[in-house]
Write a protein that holds these residues in place. Structure first.
Motif, PDB file in Angstrom:
ATOM      1  N   VAL A 123       0.837  -1.204   0.000  1.00 34.09           N
ATOM      2  CA  VAL A 123       0.000   0.000   0.000  1.00 34.09           C
ATOM      3  C   VAL A 123       0.870   1.252   0.000  1.00 34.09           C
ATOM      4  O   VAL A 123       0.625   2.211  -0.751  1.00 34.09           O
ATOM      5  CB  VAL A 123      -0.951  -0.006   1.215  1.00 34.09           C
ATOM      6  N   TYR A 124       1.885   1.268   0.835  1.00 32.20           N
ATOM      7  CA  TYR A 124       2.802   2.408   0.901  1.00 32.20           C
ATOM      8  C   TYR A 124       3.515   2.600  -0.437  1.00 32.20           C
ATOM      9  O   TYR A 124       3.671   3.727  -0.921  1.00 32.20           O
ATOM     10  CB  TYR A 124       3.812   2.166   2.025  1.00 32.20           C
ATOM     11  N   ARG A 126       2.463   1.639  -3.518  1.00 35.41           N
ATOM     12  CA  ARG A 126       1.507   2.119  -4.531  1.00 35.41           C
ATOM     13  C   ARG A 126       1.188   3.598  -4.324  1.00 35.41           C
ATOM     14  O   ARG A 126       1.051   4.365  -5.286  1.00 35.41           O
ATOM     15  CB  ARG A 126       0.233   1.284  -4.459  1.00 35.41           C
ATOM     16  N   THR A 127       1.045   4.001  -3.056  1.00 36.48           N
ATOM     17  CA  THR A 127       0.738   5.404  -2.769  1.00 36.48           C
ATOM     18  C   THR A 127       1.873   6.318  -3.228  1.00 36.48           C
ATOM     19  O   THR A 127       1.647   7.359  -3.868  1.00 36.48           O
ATOM     20  CB  THR A 127       0.492   5.603  -1.261  1.00 36.48           C
ATOM     21  N   THR A 130       1.969   6.650  -7.020  1.00 35.12           N
ATOM     22  CA  THR A 130       0.939   7.568  -7.517  1.00 35.12           C
ATOM     23  C   THR A 130       1.347   9.014  -7.308  1.00 35.12           C
ATOM     24  O   THR A 130       1.166   9.862  -8.196  1.00 35.12           O
ATOM     25  CB  THR A 130      -0.399   7.297  -6.806  1.00 35.12           C
TER      26      THR A 130
END
Length: 319
Positions: A123-124, A126-127, A130
């Protein structure tokens, strides 16, 4: 003897047998050909067909007369560019900024891609990806506006300097800082986007290779330098060759929007000169000649570095 005669070559039979095989291959793979067709048409229409217009570099091209009736003048426009009073300033600025792009901007996505690849929290990761991708979708007008605001007298940069008791610096009005601003804005806008291909190359590395290295006692840094970098090097070489071909073809939108009269001595490049001569003065033949000059330099650099890549790495180069 009869068996030997049967195995003799019969041209008619061989030629008749090739047609059904081709048809079967076409029927089986037609979706792949259909997917490739738009890209092929794009290059033919927008890349190869316009090459015919390069002839106007050797003419005094006039719109209403067209290519056929415009007078042929040979190397007149090339000589005019080389004898331009500020030619060496324009060429030097272009070469220096192009060199900075290769030395500082090109390696930035490689470093960032390696850092992304080392993140284990999905998650970290991918964030962050982005966040780094987003600036690529901003136009250079927006990027330039943000840059001027941040570096202005009342901007964030000089506000922090004021807190530290330092005098403000008008960076956007000083020629000695202009090339550094070009490099930093290029990295900020495109570093995230440049990691896409590199991350795809890293995802193709077999995880068992890293596991074997860990068993042998290799730490993370050793794995990067002994596994990751060598295995993505063919991709890096291809990207480098694609970049070196545009060595003198800088981003006009970026430089034009960041340029000011006070930074002309360091920021006036071939593209801004082409804009003044070609768009504002309508000298289409002169700008075509300059574009051909840039293309020839880019082609020479690609050929040289492609030969070096093939010499120092097996299977290196793009042809």
């Amino acid at each position: 003897m009869a068996r030997a005669e049967e195995l003799q070559y019969h041209p008619g039979v061989g030629n008749r047998g090739e047609v059904p095989a081709f048809r079967r291959k076409w029927r089986r793979q037609w979706p792949l050909y259909a997917m490739a067709l738009p890209g092929i048409l794009f290059f033919i229409i927008f890349k190869y067909v316009p090459l015919g217009g390069s002839i106007i570099a050797f003419q005094d091209y006039m719109i209403f007369k067209g290519i056929r009736e415009s007078p042929f003048v040979g190397l007149k426009h090339f000589e005019a560019f080389f004898h331009y009073s500020n030619f060496w300033r324009v060429f030097k600025n272009t070469a220096i900024i192009g060199f900075y792009n290769i030395v500082f901007v090109f390696p930035a996505p490689i470093l960032l891609a390696i850092l992304f690849n080392e993140l284990r929290h999905v998650v970290y990761k991918r964030t962050l990806q982005t966040v780094y991708y987003l600036p690529h979708f901003f136009s250079w007008v927006i990027i330039a506006g943000i840059t001027f605001d941040v570096l202005s007298t009342g901007g964030l940069f000089n506000t922090v300097r004021d807190w530290l008791g330092l005098e403000p610096i008008l960076i956007m009005q000083k020629a000695e800082y202009f090339r550094g601003v070009i490099v930093l804005t290029s990295i900020w806008r495109d570093v995230g986007w440049g990691t896409i291909i590199l991350l795809a190359a890293m995802s193709g590395i077999n995880p068992e290779v890293y596991e074997s290295a860990m068993v042998d006692g290799a730490n993370r840094f050793r794995q990067i330098f002994s596994i990751t970098l060598p295995l993505i090097m063919p991709t890096v070489i291809v990207l480098f060759l694609l970049n070196i071909g545009n060595f003198l073809d800088l981003s006009f939108e970026q430089i034009y929007n960041l340029l000011s009269p006070m930074t002309y001595s360091a920021g006036d490049v071939i593209d801004t000169y082409v804009y003044r001569v070609g768009i504002l003065q309508g000298q289409y033949s002169a700008t075509t000649a300059i574009g051909m000059f840039q293309s020839v330099i880019g082609l020479i650099l690609v050929v040289i570095f492609n030969s070096l890549a093939k010499r120092f790495q097996e299977g290196g180069g793009i042809w």
